[in-house]
Every structure is written in C-alpha cells, then in structure tokens.
Design an enzyme around this catalytic site. Sequence first.
Site, short mmCIF file in Angstrom:
data_model
loop_
_atom_site.label_atom_id
_atom_site.label_comp_id
_atom_site.label_asym_id
_atom_site.label_seq_id
_atom_site.Cartn_x
_atom_site.Cartn_y
_atom_site.Cartn_z
CE LYS A 60 -3.89 2.01 2.67
NZ LYS A 60 -4.72 1.89 3.89
CB SER A 64 -8.13 3.75 2.84
OG SER A 64 -7.27 3.12 3.77
CB SER A 111 -8.32 0.86 5.69
OG SER A 111 -9.02 2.05 5.51
N1 GLN Z 1 -12.98 4.26 6.03
C1 GLN Z 1 -12.48 4.74 7.27
C2 GLN Z 1 -12.07 6.18 7.10
O1 GLN Z 1 -12.39 6.73 6.11
C3 GLN Z 1 -11.35 3.90 7.74
C4 GLN Z 1 -10.10 4.16 7.02
C5 GLN Z 1 -8.95 3.34 7.48
O2 GLN Z 1 -9.12 2.31 8.14
N2 GLN Z 1 -7.77 3.80 7.15
O3 GLN Z 1 -11.45 6.76 7.91
#
Ligand code: GLN
Length: 489
Positions: A75, A150, A174
Amino acid sequence: MSPQDIPFLSVGALRTALRARECSPVDVIDALAARLEKVDPKVRAYLSHDLTGARQAAAAADVNLPLGGIPIGMKDVLNVKGQPCGCASHILDGYIAPYDATAVARLRAAGAIPFGRLNMDEFAMGSSTENSSKGITHNPWDFDRVPGGSSGGSAASVGADLAFAALGSDTGGSIRQPAALCGCVGLKPTYGRISRYGLVAFASSLDQIGPFTKTVEDSAILLGLMAGKDPMDSTSVDDPVPDYVAALAGAKDLRGVKLGLPKEYFIEGITPAVTKAVRAAVAHCERLGAEIIEVSLPHTEYAVGVYYIVATAEASANLARFDGVRYGHRATDPTGLLDHYMRTRAEGFGPEVKRRIILGTHVLSSGYHDAYYLRAQKVRTLIRRDFFQAFEKVDAIVCPTSPCAAFKLGERTADPLQMYLADIFTIAANLAGIPGISVPGGFDETLSPGKPLPIGLQFLAPAFAESNLLRIAHVYEQTTEWHQKRPAL
Ligand code: GLN
C-alpha cells in the site's frame, strides 16, 4: 509449472513450488509481469512498480528463507527504501522513502521482495479508494464497482491475482472492508502487535498494518514474520510471537469454540444478501460444533461518531508535518511563510483530507475539546468495555464485515456520511484495539446481473488472541468453498 498458473498460487503454495524448483524466483516475476500487463489496465490496483528491480532481487533470492523470492505488494502508505511513498496524495509528489518500515524490513529479511505501490484513498481516508488523487481502482469482480477502501489497491491486487499477498493499513476497517469487497482475506492485528514504524500515520492510536492474502494460512505466515517488539515504535508490544501457522495445524472443526453473535449488528441498512450470508455462516459454524451465544455490544451505535472525532483529531496533528518544507509538494513563489504553508497545503491535499483536518482541528480547539474530543474518549472506553464483557462469555465474535457488497463507483462520493457508514462493523475493533479478520463468506448474486459480488465474514477476538482468531477463520475457510472462486478476468 506453467507460467500461466503461477499468479494464482497462494504464498504457501508458491513457497513450496519455489523450493521444489518447479519455478524460479525470476519466473515468478515474469509471470507476474505478464499478468499485470493483461489485467492491471482493467483493475488499476498499482500506482507504479519496478519490474527491473524486482527481477534483480529475484535473481539473488534465497528460496530457503521463509518468503524467499516472493513478491509482496505494498500500500502506498508504507515506506520501502528507494521507492516512492505518496499516500496517493499530491502533497507527497516526488518523495522517495529513505528507509524501510519495520514490517517491510522484516518481510525483506525473510526473503520477500517488496513489490509495487498500491492505490489507496488519500492518506487512508475513505472506504472506496475514490479519494485517491492518483485515479480510481476497479473491483475485479465488477469494474463498475469500488474495491472498498482505503486499501483498495491492496485488496484488488490480491483479489485479481495481481499479487500473491499485499500489505495494507487498518484504522477503521481499511483492511477488512476492502478484503470483503474483493473476496480475499484481510487481517487487522491487535494494536501493538506489528510495529507502525514507517507507516505514514493517519490516527496513531488506531492504525495497524496487516496482510491481504488468498488464504488464512498465508495471513498466519505473514503475521508471524511481521509481529513483535520494535524499539522504533513504543506502542509495539513485546509479548512473545506465537507460531501462528502451527496454531492452524489439525484444526478441522469448531468443537469447544464459543462464538458470539452481537444482537446490535443486524441493523437497518444491511442488505438482505449480507444478512443471509452471515446467518448461513453462523449455521455452518454451529454445524462444525461451535456454540453460538448472543452477545450485546450496546455502545456500537456510537462507534462511527466516536471514530470521526478521535481519528480526525489525531489526523489533524499527524498531517501538520506536510508543510512543503521538508518533503513533497511545495507551492511556487510564496510571498511569505504563511502564504507558503497555505498554498502548499491547499494545493497538495484533496477535499476529504482537508475536511478531516478541519474537523479534527475543530474538535481539539479550546472550547470544543471537552465537548467533543474528551467525551469521545470516554465513549471509546465504553466501547472497549463492551468487548471485554462479551469476551468473558465467548472466544470470538462473528458478524458481517461490511453492510453490503461492493457499491457502484460514484454512488457514495457525494455524501460523506453514506461513505462513513461502510465501516459500521469494522470501526469498533480499532477503537477497542482488538484483532479482526475478514474471510470470504458468500456472494451477492442480486446486485450485478451475471456478476457475483463477494461478501465478507468477520471474526473478532480479544487482544493478542490472533492464534485462536486465525484458527477459527481457517476452519471456516477450509470447510467452505467461497475462497476458491476467482473473478472472471
Ligand atoms: N474508512 C475509514 C475512514 O475513512 C477507515 C479508514 C482506514 O481504516 N484507514 O477513515
């Protein structure tokens, strides 16, 4: 082994093939390159990759090491020495990582080849990868749909067999949510289990690195290699690292396992296909000998609200370092220091990141701190306590990973709140610091004609109970066929 078959192997199977000399590490990179050329233009999981560098590393690989010669996708939030690390943001344009994140260094020491930069929501803020400033990633099961986020690039790369495994980060879901939407296994370890050193920080009290894999066994392999104390991250814990792979050996059923089913988790907004899949999975676990016990997590309803206070507060502090002075994008010809900061950040950050910085700055500001941040921390404690109480009665909790299968590209971008609700089942685990895993748990055949969309099943366990968590997930996986299905690409 035929080169066409190589990309579909799990890490464990690839290791066996390499050691049996059925293929060489260079063959592996060649096979991956061919697959990338054919499939990645449709999926767009990768932002960039260095095949020449990977071939060089492969030529020198020692296949007797635990991951000798095995490429692992990264990532774009993890520092890999000599490679770009941009967090899919313009503010880090041009930044080349000067060091390896600890998790990356440990995989490298085990012989792995860190490979490629995988797309993500900018600074890991989002649930669909549509907040990337570098373009969208498509769900391998239906190109009109999101891969989740994400870590959408990581999930899509493994789901599309464009990576044998990949790393991601999970702050509120995420890893688990995109794994669910792309049909792979995603593990968020206990907070403190893997060092965060070299992971670009979003919300430091919630962030954890974890693997995306094709099997639970691969997840156990990668976790075991990355876990453990690191002097560079004071929140990493020096509990001994168990042999997670050995913990799976001989596991055939769930006799003696108490599984909790949270009564608050079958909410409005969850699709019928997900409800059906989870109910079927619970019945399956029961047939395997598990005792199903209803548990209550009464403060779950506050999790999303608490998260968007705590996470944005921490993000507003963490992202203050991106000022154009030390690295990345810098505005041209500023009239003074303030103009330099303002223009650099206005140009460098995308809209969602700006929204979060503003929100986070607000909840920390004097006059609002007690009403928002302090209160959120108290409710966070209540959410943790819910889990402690539940785990007095059960070994693990079973629930959906996401309320729905992959949604359409563009469907939720206009409404941040709708997007935030994608993480309704994953966020509480981060607030409580406990581990969670998503495994393939069925398909939604109703949303997209002719295109089955994966559904994820989530298991949650007490802190540092990864051995047990992986064992339960492994038994479920090995007694179902969901993980064997591949998208038609
Ligand atoms: N979707 C969540 C956010 O927008 C979690 C993101 C994550 O786990 N990095 O913050």
